[in-house]
Structure formats: C-alpha cells, structure tokens
Write an enzyme that holds these catalytic residues in place. Structure first.
Site, mmCIF file in Angstrom:
data_model
loop_
_atom_site.group_PDB
_atom_site.id
_atom_site.type_symbol
_atom_site.label_atom_id
_atom_site.label_comp_id
_atom_site.label_asym_id
_atom_site.label_seq_id
_atom_site.Cartn_x
_atom_site.Cartn_y
_atom_site.Cartn_z
ATOM 1 N N LYS A 344 46.643 40.299 40.714
ATOM 2 C CA LYS A 344 47.554 39.611 41.625
ATOM 3 C C LYS A 344 47.332 38.106 41.474
ATOM 4 O O LYS A 344 46.191 37.653 41.407
ATOM 5 C CB LYS A 344 47.261 40.083 43.055
ATOM 6 C CG LYS A 344 48.309 39.676 44.077
ATOM 7 C CD LYS A 344 48.148 40.489 45.348
ATOM 8 C CE LYS A 344 49.115 40.042 46.427
ATOM 9 N NZ LYS A 344 49.093 40.920 47.599
ATOM 10 N N GLU A 430 51.447 53.483 59.372
ATOM 11 C CA GLU A 430 51.707 53.288 60.800
ATOM 12 C C GLU A 430 51.703 54.600 61.570
ATOM 13 O O GLU A 430 51.215 54.670 62.710
ATOM 14 C CB GLU A 430 53.055 52.565 60.997
ATOM 15 C CG GLU A 430 53.061 51.105 60.560
ATOM 16 C CD GLU A 430 53.242 50.889 59.056
ATOM 17 O OE1 GLU A 430 53.446 51.892 58.329
ATOM 18 O OE2 GLU A 430 53.173 49.735 58.605
ATOM 19 N N ARG A 458 58.321 52.993 61.785
ATOM 20 C CA ARG A 458 57.726 54.077 60.994
ATOM 21 C C ARG A 458 56.946 55.077 61.859
ATOM 22 O O ARG A 458 56.828 56.236 61.516
ATOM 23 C CB ARG A 458 56.739 53.498 59.981
ATOM 24 C CG ARG A 458 57.319 52.960 58.730
ATOM 25 C CD ARG A 458 57.737 54.088 57.808
ATOM 26 N NE ARG A 458 58.645 53.599 56.795
ATOM 27 C CZ ARG A 458 58.261 53.098 55.622
ATOM 28 N NH1 ARG A 458 56.989 53.053 55.332
ATOM 29 N NH2 ARG A 458 59.146 52.661 54.774
HETATM 30 C C1 LIG Z 1 55.918 49.929 56.359
HETATM 31 C C2 LIG Z 1 55.316 48.585 56.008
HETATM 32 N N1 LIG Z 1 54.156 48.193 56.606
HETATM 33 C C3 LIG Z 1 53.613 46.987 56.306
HETATM 34 C C4 LIG Z 1 54.209 46.150 55.404
HETATM 35 C C5 LIG Z 1 53.637 44.761 55.150
HETATM 36 N N2 LIG Z 1 53.228 44.574 53.753
HETATM 37 C C6 LIG Z 1 53.998 43.947 52.855
HETATM 38 S S1 LIG Z 1 53.330 43.896 51.340
HETATM 39 C C7 LIG Z 1 51.933 44.676 51.882
HETATM 40 C C8 LIG Z 1 50.824 44.961 50.913
HETATM 41 C C9 LIG Z 1 51.361 45.701 49.767
HETATM 42 O O1 LIG Z 1 50.348 45.934 48.850
HETATM 43 P P1 LIG Z 1 50.744 46.401 47.411
HETATM 44 O O2 LIG Z 1 51.802 47.440 47.462
HETATM 45 O O3 LIG Z 1 49.479 46.762 46.723
HETATM 46 O O4 LIG Z 1 51.393 45.128 46.744
HETATM 47 P P2 LIG Z 1 50.704 43.721 46.453
HETATM 48 O O5 LIG Z 1 51.036 42.850 47.630
HETATM 49 O O6 LIG Z 1 49.255 43.953 46.283
HETATM 50 O O7 LIG Z 1 51.375 43.216 45.227
HETATM 51 C C10 LIG Z 1 52.017 44.974 53.236
HETATM 52 C C11 LIG Z 1 50.970 45.627 54.025
HETATM 53 C C12 LIG Z 1 55.428 46.595 54.823
HETATM 54 N N3 LIG Z 1 56.117 45.832 53.968
HETATM 55 N N4 LIG Z 1 55.943 47.797 55.135
#
Ligand SMILES: Cc1ncc(C[n+]2csc(CCOP(=O)(O)OP(=O)(O)O)c2C)c(N)n1
Length: 720
Positions: A344, A430, A458
């Site tokens: 990342k 969630e 959710r």
């Molecule tokens: C249902 C839901 N809960 C929380 C989030 C907030 N959120 C956005 S990106 C993220 C982390 C995602 O991690 P990953 O899929 O590994 O992608 P990265 O950011 O590491 O590229 C979170 C918790 C979301 N988008 N949707």
C-alpha cells in the site's frame, strides 16, 4: 506543481544521503534551499524516477489502447500513471495509498482484458483512481470528490468501465458472480468477470457468502485477493497487537510470505496448469500440487471450491501479465482465487512510511508528503465522544469498545490506547460486531459499538434480531450520521433515524453540541434495561464562545470535564421567544433534533430581528425515542406552527413527531401547521459538507424561509 518539478526534486534529493546532489547548474536557481527529509522521497529500490513528462499516458484515451503495449511499455506507463495519481490527489485530497498499491495491477488488467465487456469490479473502490485515469477520466481528476466533479469511487452512472458502483466493502465477489451467471445464461461470447478485493474487504462476511456460492455453483470468475496486510484504518488496534492487521486471514498470509520467498513465475504457472484440459497441460501435475500445496493460505479458498493461485508479487508485471493471460484463456468454469501481494502506498516514500499508508489524505505537498491542515478549531465530535468514554470506562471496568475496522474514524483508537484489552476491532464485520456486543451485554459487560451510520446499515438485522428483540443494553454509537462531504452518496448517514426509529425498545438520542454529546454518553452508559443509540454528524464541536453566546450556556470554567446524565425522553427549550406577550397565531416553534440546532437558533435570531410580528421558540428534542410528548403538546398549545429540523431522510424524527401530533388529535382542529425539514428524497453527490446542507435546504436561511412561508410572509412555492 508539474511533473518537471518532481524531476527537479528527484535530482535534488539523493536517496542515499537525503542531501542535495546531481543538481544541474542551469536549473539550480529554480530550487528551494536544500532540505533534509526524515524519509527519502524517492526510494531508488521501490520508486522509479518520476517522469519528466507522461508521453505514454498521454496516448491512452481508452483502456483498449493498452492492449498492444509490450511489458516494457506497461512498466513505463505504470511509472507515469503512479505520478499522475500522486499529482492529482495532492491537489484534491482523497484515497492515495490504496490507489498507489494497485497501479501495476490496474495496468495489467486493462492490458489483458477487454473492458467494458469484460467486467473489472473494484471492491470498496477507493483504490480506483488509476482505473479512472485509464478509462477516459484523466481530465476529470482535478475535480475528484469535488462538487460537480467525478466521484472518488466507482460509479455506474459515471462510466461504462465502472462495472459496479461501490463505497461499502465486500460486495465485489457477489457482483462478479452475478455478471458471470448472466453472461453464461445469455450466451455471451466472452465471460471474464474479475473482482479485486483487499485483505480488509475480504474480512466482510458477504465475501464468504459469495465465494461459497460461486464455488458451489461453479461460476467462471477470477477473484484477485489484494493482500497488503492492512485491514483497518489506521491498521489494527492495540488489542490486536498494536499495528497488526485485525484479521487472522491476513495475518496467516503475511506469515507465509515472510517465512518463504514469493513463488516464482514458474511455480505459479505450474499451479495454473490445472485450469487447462488434460491434453494441453504443459506442466507436471505433481509439481502443480506441490506448487499450490506449500501455500497453506490457499487451503481455505480451495475448500470453498476455488482454484487457488499464488501468492505472487502484484508489482511484477513480468509475472503478473502472463498469469492473467493464462487465466483469461483458461476454458475452465471453476472460479479462481489469485492471491496477489502488494505494498500500500507503493512508490511514494511518504505514503510507504506513514502508519496509515496515506490511506485518506487532505491536499498535500508532493515533495514532503505533508498534508495541508485546516485551521485549528474545537475538537471533533469523534474525539469528544472517545474521551468521554475513556472517562466513563475509568470508573466502570465493564465498559468495552467495539469497532468494525474503523478505529481512527470512530475514536476507538483513543479508547484503545487507554484500554487495549477492552477494545475490539473485528475487521469489516458490522453484523458480527453487533451480535458479539449483544452477547457481551447479556453476560454483564457494557458494550459501546461504534460504527458509522452508513455502515450500520450492514448490521441492521442484528440490531433488530439480536439486540432489540432480546432487549439487550448494547450502546450503539453512530458517527457520521448525516451528510459527510466528499465521500458522497454511499457514505452519507442519511437513514439511521428511519431504520432505527421503527424498532421497538430502542432509545434514540442525538446531541446538539459537544456538551450534549458528553451528557448523552453518560446517559447511554446508565441505560441498563434497553438498547440505546447516540447519533451525531461528522464535524467539530462549537467551542466555548459559541456555546455561551448562541446556545446560552453558562460556562465560567469552560466545557465541563465530565458529562451529566440527562433525563430519558425529555427535551428542552433552548430559546424562548423575545416577544413575551405574542399571540399564539404569531408564534412558531422550531423543534430540532441534533446539531442543526445551531442553524435553528441563527434562524430564530434573524427572524425576530427582521420582523417584529414573528415570535420564535427553539426547542431541542434530545430524544427521538421516547419522544418528549409533553414538550410536543406544549409547543402545539402555544404556537400556531411547528417545524422539525433534522439531518436524516424522511421516515425519521419529523415523521415521528407528525405521527404523534396526528394520533393525539392535535392536528384535528386545523389551527396547527406543521413542516418537517429533513434530507430531501435524493442522493447527495460529493462536495463540501456546507454545500450539501445548502442543497439539502438545512441551513439557517432555509429554516428562516420555512418560517416566513408558514407565517404567510412570503409565497409558498409549489412542490414539484
Ligand atoms: C461495510 C464497510 N465498512 C467499513 C468501510 C470503511 N473502509 C473503507 S476502506 C477500508 C479498509 C479496506 O481494506 P482493504 O480492502 O484491505 O483495502 P486497502 O485500503 O488496504 O487498500 C475500510 C474499513 C467500508 N468501506 N465498508
């Protein structure tokens, strides 16, 4: 700053010494004095030279332009694209780290597949900026997340290349499966459906539901697991080991990867041979099994019916492209899980060095990565909440905090630093968070489940089924309840009052300011006989001066260190009309729920200043459930009109008041007017929060306008 400037910076800062070097004499007068950075901006190992210009990227007008490029050209293109993303996001703010991590992957996907016919589906889609640039939206990047500009997420309305809109996580595999089934039933000539899902997004239960179903139904599709070891924002909580990923799946794959080098192309390619018919298998089956078997991370996916391939280095185009080509050309209908390891923030040293990998950033200085912060004001409501909860938890060891992958956003990072063993980050889960909290409450803990309003959607069935019907005292803290600004429609907390308000047994409160927020956290803590909800918007408190001057607080010693419990189901009059003897027909009551009380007070002051015939009372309902019916009755008795104000769509607070007025017969005689002011029945595109309130009609001037129309001081426009 243009790309030439990056080049100059590159020349200026030697990666080895962080000192000025190699500066061509002719350009030295253009440069600022030598700087010493704590992190070298350009790390020669991971970062190719920033391009002086973008000749290759300039030729790309649609993704099909990538099809004929050589691997070498794809590498050059990736370098140009990476810097284009950095440059754009430095000017608009947005999600940076995730986009930088998938630059090569995006280039490879658009080189190998034929979008939009082939479906490329980005999970969450906060990493889609390189995809946007390659799919005809490069010129729009300067408007990213701005009012009237392009979205920060994939959006079907915006481009035919956005196969599925997103913003919430863990939906991509279901979408890929749906496309795959449709393509096959409709006998479409090509069936390539690719879901790209992060190791964070794959912690969401929906991803497993989809994999289970795709494996069982044998749908042709590719799931790319983008494993960068970061699940939560910022990553992990102290209870999960400080900076560790809040996911055992991610932890397992990371362990595998540190304990042995990546499989090389040959061994991964051997793994692929199983996808080809027996007679054209080029590879020895035994070696194939070995190639896949040594990676225990694949077992889970194999059990779900997927063909597991990986892990491979997602930045290595030499290997990545031929593997994607093999998968594309495979006649197999078995779904494939391609496990890809990426970094990342890749290629931009400040992002790689930051603990959150510059996940979401404000505008920033490209040379240093330093973000441009707004003026320092009162603390955010998130931190007010978290600090109050710390105070509550100091006195009560049964208090625990739960977050679903959002420790930073919800304030659980603050709580977690003080109480690491009482803080639980469950990943993007969630539903699980809510039910887990229900059982914790049943066993005698006092759980505070802290989830953004939009993500609580959710966990809705769990709120009804596991919390409310069981009548368990779970405290649900809904941050970002209301309009959220640049994230746009998928992220507004626009519905919680509507979806929570109809559930029996629930106590629902909304603070009007930071002092009330502290009070309500204390109040929620004291409620042991039913579940409760506290909802508040994105933003800061008002600060002592405003609280004194506008809200009428007496604060000789500033904001109280501790909140105080408020009486459940009781609202309060915040502003009595300055016209003591006014007749009922000239009196209007504004009944606010939440932080729009500020705008209601401004409107009331302006109205009484500008029109001596209007008398305005302002009340703060505090509770939507139980509604303070005595307050509503008395407002109805003393005023000829009631206006409700809230930051929620229809079906929320205003509708509850209207429902009560109607059932109580208070509208029967026809001498009481009522107007609900809430979010209109529409989606609010990205933009500054203030502008969104303007569009929604929830600022002081709109409240003032509503009063004037009710008092027949101005014409009522026809509703369209
Ligand atoms: C249902 C839901 N809960 C929380 C989030 C907030 N959120 C956005 S990106 C993220 C982390 C995602 O991690 P990953 O899929 O590994 O992608 P990265 O950011 O590491 O590229 C979170 C918790 C979301 N988008 N949707």
């Amino acid at each position: 700053m243009d790309l030439r400037h990056y080049q100059r910076l590159h020349l200026q800062l030697s990666p080895a010494t962080n000192r000025l070097s190699l500066l061509p004499l002719s350009t030295s007068f253009l440069l600022p004095p030598p700087t010493r950075l704590s992190t070298p901006l350009f790390n020669s190992e991971s970062t190719p030279t920033p391009p002086l210009s973008t000749p290759l990227l300039d030729t790309i007008t649609s993704p099909s332009d990538l099809n004929s490029l050589t691997i070498q050209q794809l590498k050059v293109l990736s370098n140009e694209l990476r810097w284009d993303v950095i440059k754009s996001v430095s000017e608009t703010g947005g999600h940076l780290g995730s986009s930088l991590g998938v630059v090569e992957m995006t280039v490879a996907l658009h080189h190998v597949f034929q979008a939009p016919e082939d479906k490329i589906i980005w999970d969450v889609s906060h990493q889609c900026y390189p995809h946007k640039i390659l799919t005809g939206r490069r010129s729009g990047m300067s408007t990213l997340r701005q009012l009237g500009g392009i979205s920060g997420f994939c959006k079907m309305k915006e481009s035919e290349y956005d196969a599925m809109g997103a913003g919430h996580s863990s939906t991509s595999i279901s979408a890929a499966q749906g496309y795959s089934i449709a393509k096959s039933l409709l006998n479409k000539p090509r069936n390539n459906c690719i879901a790209i899902i992060g190791d964070g997004a794959i912690t969401g239960g929906m991803a497993y539901e989809a994999m289970n179903s795709a494996g069982y139904l044998k749908n042709r599709m590719i799931v790319i697991l983008n494993d960068n070891g970061q699940v939560s924002l910022p990553t992990g909580t102290p209870s999960a080991g400080g900076t560790g990923a809040a996911s055992s799946l991610s932890a397992t794959t990371s362990q595998i990867l540190v304990s042995k080098p990546f499989q090389d192309f040959r061994s991964v390619a051997k793994g692929l041979s199983g996808l080809f018919p027996e007679n054209i298998q080029e590879f020895n089956k035994k070696i194939d099994e070995y190639a896949r078997g040594i990676v225990s991370g694949g077992t889970l996916f194999e059990e779900l019916g997927f063909y597991y391939v990986g892990p491979l280095d997602g930045h290595d185009l030499d290997n990545f492209v031929p593997i994607l080509e093999k998968l594309r050309d495979s006649p197999s209908n078995k779904p494939v899980l391609l496990h890809v390891k990426t970094t990342k923030g890749k290629g931009y040293a400040p992002a790689e060095a930051a603990s959150d990998k510059m996940h979401g950033v404000a505008k920033f200085d490209v040379a240093t990565g330093v973000q441009i912060k707004g003026k320092k004001g009162p603390p955010s409501l998130t931190s007010v909440f978290a600090n109050e909860l710390v105070g509550v938890a100091e006195e009560d060891r049964t208090v625990v905090g739960i977050t679903a992958a959002m420790p930073g956003g919800t304030g659980m990072d603050i709580f977690g630093r003080r109480f690491p063993k009482r803080t639980f980050d469950v990943g993007i889960a969630e539903q699980h968070a809510v039910t887990m909290a229900a059982a914790m409450a049943a066993e005698g803990l006092k759980p505070f489940v802290c989830i953004y309003s939009t993500f609580m959607q959710r966990g809705y069935d769990q709120v009804v089924h596991d919390v409310a019907i069981q009548n368990l005292p779970v405290r649900m803290i809904l941050d970002r309840a209301g309009l959220v600004g640049n994230d746009g429609p998928t992220h507004h907390g626009a519905y919680d009052l509507s979806y929570m308000g109809c559930i029996p047994n629930l106590i629902i409160m909304a603070p009007s300011d930071e002092i009330e927020l502290k009070n309500m956290i204390r109040t929620a803590h004291s409620i042991d006989d039913s579940p409760s909800v506290v909802r508040y918007p994105r933003g800061t408190g008002y600060g002592v001066e405003k609280l004194k001057n506008l809200f009428g607080y007496d604060l000789p010693e500033g904001i109280p260190a501790e909140g105080k419990k408020v009486e459940i189901g009781k609202g309060r009059i915040v502003r009595n009309t300055g016209r003591a003897g006014a007749a009922r027909k000239d009196k209007v009551a504004i009944l606010s729920f939440g932080t729009r009380l500020h705008e209601s007070l401004l409107a009331a002051n302006e109205l009484e200043e500008s029109d001596k015939d209007i008398a305005v009372t302002v009340a703060d309902a505090r509770f939507m459930k139980p509604l303070d019916i005595d307050l509503v009755r008395s407002l109805a008795a003393d005023h000829s009109a009631i206006i409700t104000v809230e930051e929620n769509s229809r079906g929320g607070f205003g509708d509850s008041v209207l429902h009560f007025l109607s059932l109580d017969g208070l509208l029967d005689s026809g001498d009481l007017k009522f107007r609900p002011m809430n979010l209109p029945d529409a989606y609010f595109e990205a933009g500054p929060q203030y502008e969104q309130y303007e569009t929604a009609g929830l600022n002081a001037k709109h409240i003032k306008g509503t009063v004037l129309r009710l008092m027949e001081k101005t014409k009522v426009p026809q509703l369209s």
